[in-house]
Design a protein around this motif. Sequence first.
Motif, PDB file in Angstrom:
ATOM      1  N   ARG A  82       2.967  -7.336  -7.192  1.00 45.16           N
ATOM      2  CA  ARG A  82       1.793  -7.800  -6.455  1.00 45.16           C
ATOM      3  C   ARG A  82       1.411  -6.816  -5.362  1.00 45.16           C
ATOM      4  NH1 ARG A  82      -1.610 -10.639  -8.569  1.00 45.16           N
ATOM      5  NH2 ARG A  82      -1.491 -12.895  -8.733  1.00 45.16           N
ATOM      6  N   ARG A  83       2.408  -6.267  -4.710  1.00 44.94           N
ATOM      7  CA  ARG A  83       2.149  -5.390  -3.564  1.00 44.94           C
ATOM      8  C   ARG A  83       2.089  -3.913  -3.928  1.00 44.94           C
ATOM      9  NH1 ARG A  83       5.891  -7.575   1.249  1.00 44.94           N
ATOM     10  NH2 ARG A  83       4.538  -9.246   1.956  1.00 44.94           N
ATOM     11  N   ALA A  84       2.451  -3.586  -5.157  1.00 47.08           N
ATOM     12  CA  ALA A  84       2.525  -2.163  -5.508  1.00 47.08           C
ATOM     13  C   ALA A  84       1.116  -1.590  -5.630  1.00 47.08           C
ATOM     14  CB  ALA A  84       3.289  -1.991  -6.810  1.00 47.08           C
ATOM     15  N   PRO A  85       0.790  -0.555  -4.851  1.00 48.65           N
ATOM     16  CA  PRO A  85      -0.573  -0.008  -4.890  1.00 48.65           C
ATOM     17  C   PRO A  85      -0.962   0.517  -6.272  1.00 48.65           C
ATOM     18  CG  PRO A  85       0.596   0.770  -2.948  1.00 48.65           C
ATOM     19  CD  PRO A  85       1.605   0.060  -3.791  1.00 48.65           C
ATOM     20  N   ALA A  86      -0.001   0.959  -7.074  1.00 50.64           N
ATOM     21  CA  ALA A  86      -0.337   1.562  -8.361  1.00 50.64           C
ATOM     22  C   ALA A  86      -0.443   0.526  -9.482  1.00 50.64           C
ATOM     23  CB  ALA A  86       0.706   2.620  -8.733  1.00 50.64           C
ATOM     24  N   VAL A  87      -0.375  -0.744  -9.117  1.00 48.88           N
ATOM     25  CA  VAL A  87      -0.476  -1.781 -10.140  1.00 48.88           C
ATOM     26  C   VAL A  87      -1.829  -2.469 -10.035  1.00 48.88           C
ATOM     27  CG1 VAL A  87       0.385  -4.070 -10.788  1.00 48.88           C
ATOM     28  CG2 VAL A  87       1.997  -2.204 -10.363  1.00 48.88           C
ATOM     29  N   ASP A  88      -2.456  -2.653 -11.173  1.00 54.45           N
ATOM     30  CA  ASP A  88      -3.706  -3.413 -11.234  1.00 54.45           C
ATOM     31  C   ASP A  88      -3.357  -4.898 -11.125  1.00 54.45           C
ATOM     32  OD1 ASP A  88      -5.965  -4.807 -11.870  1.00 54.45           O
ATOM     33  OD2 ASP A  88      -6.363  -3.744 -13.748  1.00 54.45           O
ATOM     34  N   GLU A 408      -4.297   1.933   6.406  1.00 56.44           N
ATOM     35  CA  GLU A 408      -3.989   2.013   4.978  1.00 56.44           C
ATOM     36  C   GLU A 408      -2.547   1.587   4.714  1.00 56.44           C
ATOM     37  OE1 GLU A 408      -6.690   6.080   4.870  1.00 56.44           O
ATOM     38  OE2 GLU A 408      -4.621   6.127   4.149  1.00 56.44           O
ATOM     39  N   VAL A 409      -2.297   1.122   3.488  1.00 53.87           N
ATOM     40  CA  VAL A 409      -0.921   0.820   3.121  1.00 53.87           C
ATOM     41  C   VAL A 409      -0.264   2.099   2.603  1.00 53.87           C
ATOM     42  CG1 VAL A 409      -1.391  -1.591   2.565  1.00 53.87           C
ATOM     43  CG2 VAL A 409      -1.491   0.141   0.757  1.00 53.87           C
ATOM     44  N   VAL A 410       1.046   2.143   2.686  1.00 58.37           N
ATOM     45  CA  VAL A 410       1.803   3.278   2.158  1.00 58.37           C
ATOM     46  C   VAL A 410       2.790   2.766   1.113  1.00 58.37           C
ATOM     47  CG1 VAL A 410       1.581   4.632   4.268  1.00 58.37           C
ATOM     48  CG2 VAL A 410       3.545   3.084   3.982  1.00 58.37           C
ATOM     49  N   ARG A 411       3.398   3.709   0.378  1.00 57.90           N
ATOM     50  CA  ARG A 411       4.337   3.288  -0.657  1.00 57.90           C
ATOM     51  C   ARG A 411       5.597   4.136  -0.631  1.00 57.90           C
ATOM     52  NH1 ARG A 411       0.627   4.927  -5.705  1.00 57.90           N
ATOM     53  NH2 ARG A 411      -0.971   4.489  -4.155  1.00 57.90           N
ATOM     54  N   THR A 412       6.655   3.571  -1.202  1.00 57.65           N
ATOM     55  CA  THR A 412       7.917   4.297  -1.325  1.00 57.65           C
ATOM     56  C   THR A 412       7.844   5.233  -2.524  1.00 57.65           C
ATOM     57  OG1 THR A 412       8.781   2.600  -2.766  1.00 57.65           O
ATOM     58  CG2 THR A 412       9.237   2.360  -0.409  1.00 57.65           C
ATOM     59  N   ALA A 446       1.491   0.494  16.439  1.00 54.22           N
ATOM     60  CA  ALA A 446       2.736  -0.179  16.036  1.00 54.22           C
ATOM     61  C   ALA A 446       2.830  -0.215  14.507  1.00 54.22           C
ATOM     62  CB  ALA A 446       2.780  -1.602  16.603  1.00 54.22           C
ATOM     63  N   TYR A 447       1.693  -0.466  13.875  1.00 55.60           N
ATOM     64  CA  TYR A 447       1.687  -0.476  12.416  1.00 55.60           C
ATOM     65  C   TYR A 447       1.992   0.923  11.873  1.00 55.60           C
ATOM     66  CZ  TYR A 447       0.129  -1.466   7.646  1.00 55.60           C
ATOM     67  OH  TYR A 447       0.063  -1.621   6.279  1.00 55.60           O
ATOM     68  N   GLY A 448       1.500   1.939  12.540  1.00 59.80           N
ATOM     69  CA  GLY A 448       1.791   3.316  12.151  1.00 59.80           C
ATOM     70  C   GLY A 448       3.279   3.627  12.257  1.00 59.80           C
ATOM     71  N   ARG A 449       3.929   3.120  13.287  1.00 58.65           N
ATOM     72  CA  ARG A 449       5.378   3.324  13.392  1.00 58.65           C
ATOM     73  C   ARG A 449       6.102   2.596  12.267  1.00 58.65           C
ATOM     74  NH1 ARG A 449       4.182   2.725  18.790  1.00 58.65           N
ATOM     75  NH2 ARG A 449       4.823   0.546  18.800  1.00 58.65           N
ATOM     76  N   PHE A 450       5.556   1.440  11.933  1.00 58.73           N
ATOM     77  CA  PHE A 450       6.153   0.691  10.827  1.00 58.73           C
ATOM     78  C   PHE A 450       6.000   1.439   9.496  1.00 58.73           C
ATOM     79  CE2 PHE A 450       5.267  -2.294   7.298  1.00 58.73           C
ATOM     80  CZ  PHE A 450       6.551  -2.767   7.116  1.00 58.73           C
ATOM     81  N   THR A 451       4.796   1.914   9.204  1.00 58.60           N
ATOM     82  CA  THR A 451       4.589   2.608   7.920  1.00 58.60           C
ATOM     83  C   THR A 451       5.379   3.912   7.883  1.00 58.60           C
ATOM     84  OG1 THR A 451       2.562   3.609   8.795  1.00 58.60           O
ATOM     85  CG2 THR A 451       2.310   1.628   7.454  1.00 58.60           C
ATOM     86  N   ARG A 452       5.482   4.571   9.023  1.00 57.37           N
ATOM     87  CA  ARG A 452       6.272   5.801   9.123  1.00 57.37           C
ATOM     88  C   ARG A 452       7.706   5.531   8.681  1.00 57.37           C
ATOM     89  NH1 ARG A 452       6.656  10.243  12.778  1.00 57.37           N
ATOM     90  NH2 ARG A 452       4.784   9.612  13.891  1.00 57.37           N
ATOM     91  N   ASN A 453       8.270   4.463   9.223  1.00 57.80           N
ATOM     92  CA  ASN A 453       9.658   4.144   8.886  1.00 57.80           C
ATOM     93  C   ASN A 453       9.785   3.545   7.489  1.00 57.80           C
ATOM     94  OD1 ASN A 453      12.133   1.895   9.309  1.00 57.80           O
ATOM     95  ND2 ASN A 453      12.527   3.964   9.997  1.00 57.80           N
ATOM     96  N   PHE A 454       8.749   2.817   7.099  1.00 56.05           N
ATOM     97  CA  PHE A 454       8.789   2.123   5.807  1.00 56.05           C
ATOM     98  C   PHE A 454       9.074   3.069   4.643  1.00 56.05           C
ATOM     99  CE2 PHE A 454       6.795   0.776   1.886  1.00 56.05           C
ATOM    100  CZ  PHE A 454       7.198  -0.537   1.755  1.00 56.05           C
ATOM    101  N   VAL A 455       8.386   4.205   4.628  1.00 61.57           N
ATOM    102  CA  VAL A 455       8.518   5.087   3.464  1.00 61.57           C
ATOM    103  C   VAL A 455       9.955   5.595   3.308  1.00 61.57           C
ATOM    104  CG1 VAL A 455       6.096   5.752   3.370  1.00 61.57           C
ATOM    105  CG2 VAL A 455       7.663   7.067   4.804  1.00 61.57           C
ATOM    106  N   VAL A 456      10.611   5.850   4.425  1.00 62.02           N
ATOM    107  CA  VAL A 456      11.972   6.376   4.352  1.00 62.02           C
ATOM    108  C   VAL A 456      12.987   5.250   4.142  1.00 62.02           C
ATOM    109  CG1 VAL A 456      13.757   7.709   5.510  1.00 62.02           C
ATOM    110  CG2 VAL A 456      11.365   8.321   5.827  1.00 62.02           C
ATOM    111  N   GLN A 457      12.881   4.226   4.980  1.00 61.56           N
ATOM    112  CA  GLN A 457      13.827   3.113   4.842  1.00 61.56           C
ATOM    113  C   GLN A 457      13.698   2.467   3.470  1.00 61.56           C
ATOM    114  OE1 GLN A 457      14.246  -1.214   6.674  1.00 61.56           O
ATOM    115  NE2 GLN A 457      14.443   0.311   8.300  1.00 61.56           N
ATOM    116  N   GLY A 458      12.458   2.323   2.996  1.00 64.17           N
ATOM    117  CA  GLY A 458      12.229   1.700   1.700  1.00 64.17           C
ATOM    118  C   GLY A 458      12.768   2.545   0.553  1.00 64.17           C
TER     119      GLY A 458
END
Length: 557
Positions: A82-88, A408-412, A446-458
């Motif tokens: 549902r959340r994956a950007p590359a999925v229709d 924008e959303v980011v992905r792992t 704050a969201y930018g800090r979250f997305t920054r960490n998200f890609v690596v932690q995820g």
Amino acid sequence: MSSTARVHLSRLPGERVRVVDGDHTEVLDPAALPSYVAGREAHGDEPRWVWDDTARWYPALLEAGVRVARCHDLRLCHRLLRRAPAVDASLLDGEESALWDRLRPFEPSDPALFSVDDAGEHLRADLEDARQVAAVAASPEAVRLSLLVAAESAGALVAAEMTHAGVPWRVDVHDRLLTELLGSRPPRGARPRLLEELADEVRGLLDSPDLNPDSRPHLLAALRRAGVEVPDTRRSTLRRVDHPVVEPLVRYKQLAHLFSTSGWTWIDQWVRDGRFRPVYQPAGSATGRWSSNGGGALSFPVQVRSAAVADEGWVLVVADVAQLEPRVLAGMSGDQALARAARGADLYQGMVDDGAVPTRQDAKLGLLGAMYGATSGESGRMVAGLTRRYPAAFGLVEGAARSGERGEVVRTLLGRGCPALGGGSWDESPDAPPDDLDDQDRHRRAYGRFTRNFVVQGTAAEWASCWLADLRNRLWRLVDEGPLEARPHLVFFLHDEVVVHTPADLADRVADEIGASAAAAGALLFRELPVDFPLNTSIVRSYAEAGKPGAPPTVDA
DNA sequence: TTGGAGCGCGCC
DNA sequence: AGGGCGCGCTCCAA
């Protein structure tokens, strides 16, 4: 996907189980399920069991001595896709899909398979599975998403197996430890003796005979009366104050924490028959890391680890990855220079040897600062210099932060998408962007800090899932027969660390397999760029003995 | 009485 | 003005 048969299990009204295997459908009594599954597994074709939630179906199978090789966890994967950007996302819509959207994780307190007013009782696993398979196949990132979906599902199997087996726990050792530090177990609602004595000492030193040191307002007021001005009562804040009350107060807070989070109540609640059985939630956090909703598996303090003791004739093999997240960053960004620094046991030292920074501490501060979004202080200053040396790695996290700030959303690496800005679960403000412009700006940052960490932690979480999945299979193959808990088996996992309980004579082979699976996970995720994932591995009788570099492995009592 | 918020702590 | 999590505590509103 592969040619592996997919067998779908669904609950039917009237406490029956529908089994769909290709064109063949049958209805079983739940009691007959373990032998059915065992029969299919025994034939060696090892089908993929497709069910709504591993935590609902698998414990009963394990209880009956049945281990499965693979599964597909529809709830976990539905959320993921549902959340994956590359999925229709429209490919996931259809009959019952709204129910899948709403399906909550199974709670161990629920009746295992059936409960009275459970909407999920009618969910058709075969229908949802068909949508998920199609959604993955249609994605431009089908290969990576397939890997992610398989790894996540394998993680769900591991979680159920670890809860089933449990961490071997010596209540007598734990009790002795508590008694030494706190005094003997107090009656319900009372403080143990040594804790009460410390409280009295604090009351005396602050001249506040009625003080409850657990109450922040009371404590702050009492400190103020004694001439101590502090903004809060954190330990780090108190330590900066020069006053005789600080030492006993800090000790009080430490022991009070031990008493309330890892004390006798915890033992009563979580240890049964010599096993600590925490409840894991694979991908329970937004980044894909596991969370835990029982037993505090993710935070049980170093202080009580001495109570985790292997059974007689068995040992614990404890292994953790050194600097997992920086290594993952090197791999996913394709940063040649950082990958070179990551050859060997100490990535930070590698950066020093590379001439990028003068000291190991600088390397650590700079790298962590880049991943967490530090903007000031020593950490923030280090980031600038390191960006020149490792442009791809630092550019990747910087880019993720910019994307987040733009909303924008980011992905792992494998395609997990982060929660949208204002979408709810990444922080506690579901929607309602702040009307004040400054607040809005802060919110975006704050969201930018979250997305920054998200890609690596995820992505690190994805590496760990692949590690676990491969290790699980390798451990199973070490021995030819016997139920899970009679073979070498995983008993604990925490982000970058695993504990395997094994007969002592197999310990060396287990340690080898842990290393081999770590290497395999790295090769699977970062094939273009070889990055080392060195482990600190200890073979010990008690968890407390692990992780001391240079400590001799103790295999005897 | 209960549930949620906020704090402080601990794990990574 | 550094990311993620769980848990037990106190306090307070409902």
